[in-house]
Design an enzyme around this catalytic site. Structure first.
Site, mmCIF file in Angstrom:
data_model
loop_
_atom_site.group_PDB
_atom_site.id
_atom_site.type_symbol
_atom_site.label_atom_id
_atom_site.label_comp_id
_atom_site.label_asym_id
_atom_site.label_seq_id
_atom_site.Cartn_x
_atom_site.Cartn_y
_atom_site.Cartn_z
ATOM 1 N N ASP A 195 -11.154 -7.695 -8.271
ATOM 2 C CA ASP A 195 -11.832 -6.773 -7.159
ATOM 3 C C ASP A 195 -12.739 -6.101 -7.696
ATOM 4 O O ASP A 195 -13.424 -5.509 -7.289
ATOM 5 C CB ASP A 195 -10.967 -5.697 -6.208
ATOM 6 C CG ASP A 195 -11.357 -6.189 -4.608
ATOM 7 O OD1 ASP A 195 -10.960 -7.874 -4.351
ATOM 8 O OD2 ASP A 195 -10.422 -5.456 -3.839
ATOM 9 N N ASP A 238 1.136 -3.004 2.434
ATOM 10 C CA ASP A 238 2.605 -3.921 1.939
ATOM 11 C C ASP A 238 3.592 -3.129 2.554
ATOM 12 O O ASP A 238 4.438 -4.024 3.928
ATOM 13 C CB ASP A 238 3.328 -4.172 0.803
ATOM 14 C CG ASP A 238 2.675 -2.274 0.110
ATOM 15 O OD1 ASP A 238 2.504 -1.315 1.141
ATOM 16 O OD2 ASP A 238 3.441 -1.622 -0.687
#
Length: 752
Positions: A153, A458
């Site tokens: 990223d 998550d």
């Protein structure tokens, strides 16, 4: 006890078991203790209600103190009650991977792809990421079934270069691992560990190859560019030429580079290599990128187009494999037809190497990462913790009975890839689904893939999956499946925790609130378990009140707790010892020590005044439209001096961060309050009504010994910064005089 035989084709003999589960023996005690402790909480609330409403004081300050303590105890009671979800039905599982190959042949193993996310080559050194990838490529699993996808990223050419070098080394490393059957398949860990290494020219040769690769990669990182001397062929030059002058971290086109292709790339022994694919998704300053969840969804789409294996392992860039048989343990569950239909993921615990012997920062997070998941495993299963987790791809596309169809058929879990990954058609589609605008007007992040809406993607993703009817499992083998790095400074630890807390608040105060929405779809206990985490920053309320109110009143000789001679005194003692004792028992039973338990409870106190408090303030300001926070990576770079102090169990402050001001103020006020109380006791003053305040203050002073050392006894770079000490001293003095003035006015009013 439950065991499973998993192959319907065996008719004359029962198949060998692949896994079993059993309840923990302390379950009955947990349930009985919960009843007793709950009764004590009700008695405490009766006392608070009586003082507030049945025998109210007319003095505003006295009423405010009583109300503050009542609110604190309400929060403590809620957090205790929600934690009981972990203690009502805990189970322990065991796998038998040695039986797997008697049931499944290698050619029948399912495809596995691994997602590794990285975002900054300077905070997450590429050699760390490379070691993680190499350890996973070397699994005891058919290599032609493995595909490694690296999400960069940060869009860094340095990371791509590191993986190109790693691919060359992997051709030698993978055969070496198989030949010597080594367990530590991260090269760095293997070569620099204390384990016995074979004395052979082969070992020396491959270690030298690793060192050469490491030197080359780190030299490129230091220079900040890939110069011509390191470009060996036209293919590499083509890849690096994609980094033009207009290419920036936050604004660039998609880059997908196939570094290894399992259809023809082989190692030196002639065996096929796993796929190794570098992905830097397209980014634009005008398009949201949704942090890690967005990166994972891009990998989910790109991998579907290229390989579309049914199983995904998501892995942090510094969390390397410590057991090459981990995929076989995963298959012990996914090969069970009784589990497979509703099983979304299998979570392995996050465990760490390099933790100091007493774990001074509670970096292992034994309660949330190892103990509490066993409790949730007896319900619908543990939450996803961002790494070390095997997903069924199907679970990210709708609930168990009603799949959600993606916008193009190539992204469906049932899609069969029949084109080479290097074909122009495949690459064009992969670039398309990785572009920054692809998700516009789609269900990605809401109904499909990893979910958007929280910094803790998550936790939020697993919560939504459990609400949809999916289940999960907790697999905790004796040998750690994965090992990662830990923060070695207090600032890094609490700053990371602050980011988590803000993300958890985003879930808690969304329309998917675990108490209201979750209880309808998961049941009461699961919703309480998720609520315990979602509202964890509320710990700052009781920790703050109990760190200041009893101490400031003690300094002014004002009693706010029952006298030692009163029966209520023993209720407070029982509640304190019962709560701490239960955590102590949990930690000791999973192999912890007394010192580790002490550091767990100390860090709970420290987090309450740092990351929990600041996360609450920042989330509140953000809710009011005042932007205060942004995503910030935790640095994985290790400073030698900091590492040395950490290994010696010395707390590392050093950073002049506002996070340390409330902590230092509390330490100063508690110390002087305790000394004041001792002076009164030895002077013969009547201290009976101040006994509980003295005990509490003394306990906090013991916990803050590292803070006092950092303020007054140290000269190293990790001491408390001078500006923090000065600011905290002024605040402490101001609080003392303000409290004295208020209490003096209160006493004067009561006389009239």
């Amino acid at each position: 006890m439950e065991g499973r035989g998993l192959r319907a084709g065996f008719t004359t003999h029962a198949p060998p078991p692949l896994h079993m589960s059993e309840p923990l023996r302390r379950t009955a005690f947990n349930r009985l203790f919960a009843v007793v402790y709950f009764s004590a909480i009700l008695a405490l609330f009766y006392r608070h209600v009586r003082n507030l409403f049945l025998h109210p004081t007319t003095i505003f300050l006295s009423f405010s103190i009583t109300l503050s303590l009542f609110i604190s105890d309400l929060v403590l009671a809620f957090m205790w009650a929600s934690a009981q979800a972990f203690r009502m039905s805990p189970i322990r599982r065991k796998e038998f991977p040695q039986n797997l190959k008697r049931i499944i042949k290698d050619k029948d193993f399912v495809g596995l792809y691994v997602f590794i996310c990285t975002a900054d080559p300077y905070k997450e050194p590429p050699m760390n990421v490379v070691n993680t990838a190499l350890s996973l490529m070397a699994y005891d699993y058919p290599t032609e079934k493995i595909s490694i996808y690296v999400s960069d990223d940060g869009g860094s050419v340095l990371t791509l270069f590191a993986f190109m070098e790693a691919a060359k080394f992997a051709r030698h490393w993978l055969p070496f691992c198989r030949e010597h059957n080594i367990m530590e398949r991260s090269p760095h860990v293997y070569f620099y560990s204390n384990y016995h290494h074979p004395s052979s020219p082969h070992f020396d040769k491959i270690k030298m190859m690793y060192e050469d690769m490491k030197v080359k990669v780190e030299h490129v990182i230091d220079k900040g560019e890939v110069t011509d001397e390191y470009i060996t062929d036209h293919q590499q030059r083509q890849a690096f030429n994609k980094w033009t002058k207009s290419f920036t971290r936050m604004d660039h086109p998609t880059v997908i580079q196939i570094i290894l292709d399992k259809s023809h790339d082989k190692d030196i022994s002639g065996r096929l290599m796993p796929n190794l694919i570098y992905v830097s998704r397209g980014k634009s300053k005008t398009s949201p990128h949704h942090f890690k969840a967005g990166a994972l969804n891009v990998l989910l789409r790109v991998s579907a187009v290229m390989t579309n294996a049914p199983i995904i392992l998501t892995q942090d860039c510094d969390m390397y494999s410590n057991d090459p048989q981990t995929p076989l343990r995963m298959l012990c569950y996914l090969s069970d037809p009784a589990l497979k239909s509703s099983l979304a993921f299998i979570q392995f615990p996050q465990r760490f190497h390099g933790v100091d012997k007493d774990d001074i920062y509670d970096n292992e997070y034994k309660l949330p990462f190892q103990i509490n998941p066993m409790g949730l495993d007896g319900l619908k299963g543990p939450s996803y913790v961002g790494s070390s987790c095997f997903f069924r791809r199907r679970s990210l596309f709708g609930d168990p009975s009603t799949p959600v169809s993606p916008e193009i058929p190539e992204l469906s879990p049932e899609h069969v890839v029949n084109k080479p990954i290097k074909s122009q058609e495949t690459l064009s589609l992969a670039h398309h689904v990785a572009s920054c605008n692809y998700e516009n007007e789609t269900k990605w992040g809401s109904k499909t893939g990893f979910r958007y809406g929280s910094l803790v993607e998550d936790f939020y993703t697993s919560y939504r999956l459990h609400c949809e009817g999916w289940k999960s499992l907790f697999c905790n083998p004796e040998r750690a499946a994965f090992l990662g790095n830990v923060p070695i400074t207090l600032f890094d630890g609490v700053n990371q925790c602050k980011r988590w807390c803000i993300g958890l608040f985003e879930v808690a105060f969304s329309k998917y609130n675990p108490l209201t929405f979750g209880s309808q779809y998961m049941g009461l206990l699961m919703s309480l378990g998720y609520s315990h985490y979602a509202f964890c920053s509320f710990w700052c309320i009781p920790v703050t009140f109990y760190s200041f109110l009893p101490q400031l009143t003690l300094l002014n000789q004002v009693s706010i707790f029952p006298k030692i001679s009163e029966p209520w005194f023993f209720l407070y003692v029982f509640l304190f010892l019962g709560s701490y004792g239960q955590d102590f028992l949990d930690i000791i039973l999973v192999g912890g020590t007394v010192r580790r338990w002490w550091n767990v409870q100390r860090m709970w106190m420290i987090r309450g005044l740092t990351c929990n408090l600041f996360a609450s303030i920042e989330y509140l300001l953000e809710s009011l439209g005042i932007s205060t926070y942004d995503f910030c990576l935790t640095s994985k770079v290790v400073d030698d001096e900091q590492s040395k102090r950490y290994g010696q169990g010395i707390f590392e402050f050093g950073v002049p961060s506002p996070l340390f001001v409330p902590l230092t103020v509390a330490a100063i006020i508690n110390l002087f309050s305790f000394l004041s109380g001792l002076t009164g006791f030895f002077s013969g003053n009547n201290m009976e009504g101040l006994g509980l305040q003295m005990i509490l203050t003394g306990f906090i002073v013991l916990n803050y010994l590292p803070v006092y050392g950092a303020i007054a006894l140290r000269n190293d770079a990790g001491k408390m910064p001078t500006q923090i000490i000065i600011i905290s001293t002024f605040v402490s003095v101001a609080l003392y005089y303000a409290s004295s003035l208020c209490l003096w006015s209160n006493n004067d009013s009561s006389k009239h």
